[in-house]
Write a protein that holds these residues in place. Structure first.
Motif, PDB file in Angstrom:
ATOM      1  N   THR A 125      22.513  15.578  46.373  1.00 29.68           N
ATOM      2  CA  THR A 125      21.252  16.184  46.839  1.00 29.68           C
ATOM      3  C   THR A 125      20.953  15.678  48.245  1.00 29.68           C
ATOM      4  OG1 THR A 125      20.464  16.141  44.569  1.00 29.68           O
ATOM      5  CG2 THR A 125      18.803  16.516  46.272  1.00 29.68           C
ATOM      6  N   ARG A 126      20.723  16.629  49.146  1.00 28.80           N
ATOM      7  CA  ARG A 126      20.389  16.262  50.530  1.00 28.80           C
ATOM      8  C   ARG A 126      18.920  16.580  50.808  1.00 28.80           C
ATOM      9  NH1 ARG A 126      25.087  15.820  53.764  1.00 28.80           N
ATOM     10  NH2 ARG A 126      26.723  15.100  52.387  1.00 28.80           N
ATOM     11  N   ASP A 127      18.554  17.815  50.470  1.00 35.20           N
ATOM     12  CA  ASP A 127      17.199  18.266  50.742  1.00 35.20           C
ATOM     13  C   ASP A 127      16.344  18.015  49.504  1.00 35.20           C
ATOM     14  OD1 ASP A 127      15.391  19.312  52.452  1.00 35.20           O
ATOM     15  OD2 ASP A 127      16.643  21.040  52.973  1.00 35.20           O
ATOM     16  N   MET A 128      15.044  18.238  49.652  1.00 37.82           N
ATOM     17  CA  MET A 128      14.192  18.091  48.477  1.00 37.82           C
ATOM     18  C   MET A 128      14.285  19.366  47.643  1.00 37.82           C
ATOM     19  SD  MET A 128      10.907  16.131  49.929  1.00 37.82           S
ATOM     20  CE  MET A 128      10.499  17.291  51.186  1.00 37.82           C
ATOM     21  N   VAL A 129      14.316  19.188  46.336  1.00 39.07           N
ATOM     22  CA  VAL A 129      14.328  20.344  45.432  1.00 39.07           C
ATOM     23  C   VAL A 129      13.081  20.216  44.563  1.00 39.07           C
ATOM     24  CG1 VAL A 129      15.645  21.608  43.692  1.00 39.07           C
ATOM     25  CG2 VAL A 129      16.852  20.236  45.403  1.00 39.07           C
ATOM     26  N   THR A 130      12.299  21.298  44.502  1.00 33.32           N
ATOM     27  CA  THR A 130      11.034  21.183  43.767  1.00 33.32           C
ATOM     28  C   THR A 130      10.985  22.157  42.590  1.00 33.32           C
ATOM     29  OG1 THR A 130      10.008  22.815  45.189  1.00 33.32           O
ATOM     30  CG2 THR A 130       9.731  20.515  45.838  1.00 33.32           C
ATOM     31  N   GLY A 131      10.115  21.876  41.671  1.00 35.09           N
ATOM     32  CA  GLY A 131       9.890  22.770  40.532  1.00 35.09           C
ATOM     33  C   GLY A 131       8.587  22.393  39.858  1.00 35.09           C
ATOM     34  N   GLY A 147      13.896  22.631  32.331  1.00 41.41           N
ATOM     35  CA  GLY A 147      14.601  23.506  31.388  1.00 41.41           C
ATOM     36  C   GLY A 147      15.402  24.578  32.090  1.00 41.41           C
ATOM     37  N   GLU A 148      15.824  24.303  33.316  1.00 43.45           N
ATOM     38  CA  GLU A 148      16.666  25.265  34.051  1.00 43.45           C
ATOM     39  C   GLU A 148      17.532  24.528  35.073  1.00 43.45           C
ATOM     40  OE1 GLU A 148      14.667  27.410  37.469  1.00 43.45           O
ATOM     41  OE2 GLU A 148      12.915  27.001  36.235  1.00 43.45           O
ATOM     42  N   GLU A 149      18.605  25.152  35.474  1.00 39.90           N
ATOM     43  CA  GLU A 149      19.528  24.517  36.427  1.00 39.90           C
ATOM     44  C   GLU A 149      19.012  24.730  37.853  1.00 39.90           C
ATOM     45  OE1 GLU A 149      22.189  22.551  35.430  1.00 39.90           O
ATOM     46  OE2 GLU A 149      21.132  22.917  33.542  1.00 39.90           O
ATOM     47  N   ARG A 150      17.985  24.003  38.225  1.00 34.74           N
ATOM     48  CA  ARG A 150      17.382  24.202  39.539  1.00 34.74           C
ATOM     49  C   ARG A 150      18.192  23.488  40.636  1.00 34.74           C
ATOM     50  NH1 ARG A 150      12.005  25.420  41.026  1.00 34.74           N
ATOM     51  NH2 ARG A 150      12.105  26.636  39.127  1.00 34.74           N
ATOM     52  N   ALA A 151      18.552  22.227  40.407  1.00 33.67           N
ATOM     53  CA  ALA A 151      19.244  21.443  41.445  1.00 33.67           C
ATOM     54  C   ALA A 151      20.728  21.321  41.103  1.00 33.67           C
ATOM     55  CB  ALA A 151      18.621  20.052  41.524  1.00 33.67           C
ATOM     56  N   ILE A 152      21.534  21.174  42.141  1.00 34.94           N
ATOM     57  CA  ILE A 152      22.979  20.985  41.941  1.00 34.94           C
ATOM     58  C   ILE A 152      23.219  19.569  41.418  1.00 34.94           C
ATOM     59  CG2 ILE A 152      25.225  20.859  43.113  1.00 34.94           C
ATOM     60  CD1 ILE A 152      24.091  22.864  45.174  1.00 34.94           C
ATOM     61  N   VAL A 153      24.049  19.507  40.375  1.00 34.68           N
ATOM     62  CA  VAL A 153      24.415  18.205  39.786  1.00 34.68           C
ATOM     63  C   VAL A 153      25.925  18.060  39.864  1.00 34.68           C
ATOM     64  CG1 VAL A 153      24.582  16.928  37.603  1.00 34.68           C
ATOM     65  CG2 VAL A 153      22.446  18.052  38.224  1.00 34.68           C
ATOM     66  N   THR A 154      26.411  16.946  40.421  1.00 37.05           N
ATOM     67  CA  THR A 154      27.854  16.653  40.409  1.00 37.05           C
ATOM     68  C   THR A 154      28.009  15.144  40.237  1.00 37.05           C
ATOM     69  OG1 THR A 154      28.231  16.083  42.731  1.00 37.05           O
ATOM     70  CG2 THR A 154      28.162  18.439  42.219  1.00 37.05           C
ATOM     71  N   PRO A 155      29.216  14.705  39.895  1.00 40.86           N
ATOM     72  CA  PRO A 155      29.429  13.247  39.781  1.00 40.86           C
ATOM     73  C   PRO A 155      29.570  12.590  41.160  1.00 40.86           C
ATOM     74  CG  PRO A 155      31.169  14.517  38.651  1.00 40.86           C
ATOM     75  CD  PRO A 155      30.416  15.472  39.484  1.00 40.86           C
ATOM     76  N   ILE A 156      29.492  13.400  42.220  1.00 45.74           N
ATOM     77  CA  ILE A 156      29.682  12.836  43.571  1.00 45.74           C
ATOM     78  C   ILE A 156      28.355  12.265  44.082  1.00 45.74           C
ATOM     79  CG2 ILE A 156      30.406  13.366  45.948  1.00 45.74           C
ATOM     80  CD1 ILE A 156      31.736  15.949  44.598  1.00 45.74           C
TER      81      ILE A 156
END
Ligand SMILES: Nc1nc2c(ncn2[C@@H]2O[C@H](COP(=O)(O)OP(=O)(O)OP(=O)(O)O)[C@@H](O)[C@H]2O)c(=O)[nH]1
Ligand SMILES: [Mg+2]
Length: 449
Positions: A252-258, A239-248
């Motif tokens: 995501t390179r690194d791990m993103v946690t929540g 329910g939050e914009e934690r990770a970067i989202v793009t159509p490319i």
């Protein structure tokens, strides 16, 4: 009983409404009275009653406070315990602690109050660990498990198993003592099923995954090809914009946690780099991390893009997940479907397929329900700590070995393994325990508990 009187700040560091400095040991009352001046004429404190007064450093007032003395044995440690409730500033509590030390107390080690409660027989080792789990509990599920353990849930299960084992050992001892009177074959026929039944009972209480989930929550990795919507799914679940989202692809390179809470359980989500072959050294590192996260997770969500045909990398991922705890998440269900649930299911039979659209959080309810189910641990589980599960499994292994020895060699030779099983059970309750194990258990506590 310990000769030294220990002292520590029992409350968390930082500012708060109240800070508590705690003393335990034979000089607790003496040290308290050296630094505490009760208001009014009370000279000796009544046990278990709060008294208003001041902490004094000589003639200087350090703080206005409430103090309580809990005389042995009616205290947490079964020793004399004194607690001083101060205004919750870290300078005040540090200064009062320093006064306690100046008057002869020694600084408590991590968990030393609880260690004394254990050593003085107030609680057993599994209950002492429950205190730590209670403090660490982040959700209703682990809190309930800790409460059951504190009430003696694990201890009574283990003591019952130990009693059964003592009875079995008594039978073996009789066999050794009266070899002429007891028929070896009959003794083995009687012993083996009982030993096996006990091993099975112990094993049924050993659920490593459940114990780990209760202690640290469910670890979930979101894996899949680039651009399938893993990061979008992470964001939608949190329910939050934690990770970067793009159509490319390859965003995501690194791990993103929540972390999220579902049905009283804590769920740790890890978004990972898209799995694919690449020459980019940074992406390669990301893919390697993604594979590691996948290995380490309790549960893998294999994310597929339902609006695209299956790719070789999707197939590879699903093949790698065979036998693992996993689910297929068909994302982008809002777009015209190219890939059906049946197509996905055919690749990994028996694994649930959940259709979602990360761009519409309202479609996530079945996925959330699934995650909550995966994180749920039966409240009937007797052993909820990884240490206990390991020891009980070791006991069960010795029992299997004992049964085998009784079968293939002789009943009396089984006694060595029966004794090892008994020792493993005693480790759980702390009835037989080495100093090193105590150091390991209590070293994980905070100072002041
Ligand atoms: N229509 C639609 N688009 C989506 C959905 N989920 C994600 N997208 C889009 O798909 C693209 C990729 O989304 P990401 O979440 O960055 O995908 P990813 O799997 O994390 O990609 P990498 O980080 O490159 O591995 C973005 O343009 C998103 O807006 C969905 O459910 N429906
Ligand atoms: Mg991503």
């Amino acid at each position: 009983m310990n000769a030294e009187t220990i002292a520590a700040i029992a409350t968390a560091p930082g500012q708060g409404g109240v800070a508590i400095v705690r003393l335990s040991g034979p000089r607790a009352e003496d040290i308290l009275m050296k630094l505490f001046r009760p208001a009014g004429k009370a000279s000796a404190l009544s046990s278990h009653l709060l008294t208003y007064g001041h902490v004094m450093d000589g003639n200087t007032v350090v703080d206005e406070c409430m103090a309580v003395l809990m005389r042995a044995p009616r205290s947490y440690t079964r020793e004399d315990v004194a607690e001083i409730q101060l205004h919750g500033g870290s300078f005040i509590s540090q200064r009062v602690l320093a006064l306690c030390l100046a008057h002869g107390a020694v600084l408590a080690g991590p968990g030393e109050f609880t260690r004394r409660a254990f050593l003085n027989g107030r609680i057993d080792l599994s209950q002492a660990e429950a205190v730590m789990s209670l403090i660490a509990a982040q959700g209703a599920q682990s809190h309930q498990a800790a409460i059951r353990q504190l009430a003696g849930g694990a201890s009574s299960f283990i003591r019952k198993a130990a009693d059964t084992l003592y009875e079995i050992q008594a039978g073996v001892a009789a066999c050794i003592d009266y070899p002429e009177e007891i028929d070896e074959e009959e003794a083995a026929a009687d012993l083996i099923p009982r030993v096996m039944a006990l091993a099975v009972e112990l094993e049924s209480a050993c659920d490593e995954r459940a114990a780990r989930i209760l202690q640290t929550g469910l670890h979930v990795a979101l894996c899949g090809q680039p651009n399938v919507g893993k990061s979008s799914l992470l964001n939608a679940l949190l329910g939050e914009e934690r990770a970067i989202v793009t159509p490319i692809p390859g965003t995501t390179r690194d791990m993103v946690t929540g972390d999220m809470m579902l049905g009283g359980s804590i769920i740790h989500l890890t978004d990972t780099a898209g799995l694919h072959a690449t020459d980019d050294p940074v992406e390669q590192l990301g893919v390697a991390r993604a594979r590691r996260a996948m290995q380490e997770a309790d549960l893998v969500l294999a994310v597929l893009d339902a609006s695209h045909p299956l790719h070789d990398e999707d197939r590879e991922l699903l093949t790698a997940l065979q036998g693992r705890s996993c689910a297929i998440v068909l994302n982008k269900a809002d777009l015209p479907a190219v890939l059906s649930s049946a197509d996905a299911s055919a690749l990994l039979p028996g694994v649930p397929v959940l259709s979602v659209s990360a761009s519409n959080p309202a479609t996530l309810s079945s996925l959330k329900e699934y995650l909550a189910q995966q994180a749920a641990v039966s409240d009937k589980l007797a052993l909820t700590q990884p240490r206990h599960v390991e020891a009980a499994r070791r006991a069960a292994r010795h029992l299997h070995q004992a049964a085998e020895t009784a079968q293939s060699l002789s009943v009396d030779m089984a006694s060595v393994d029966l004794q090892s099983a008994q020792l493993a059970l005693a480790e759980i309750t702390g009835d037989e325990v080495e100093e090193q194990l105590l150091d390991r258990v209590f070293g994980m506590f905070c100072v002041g508990k």
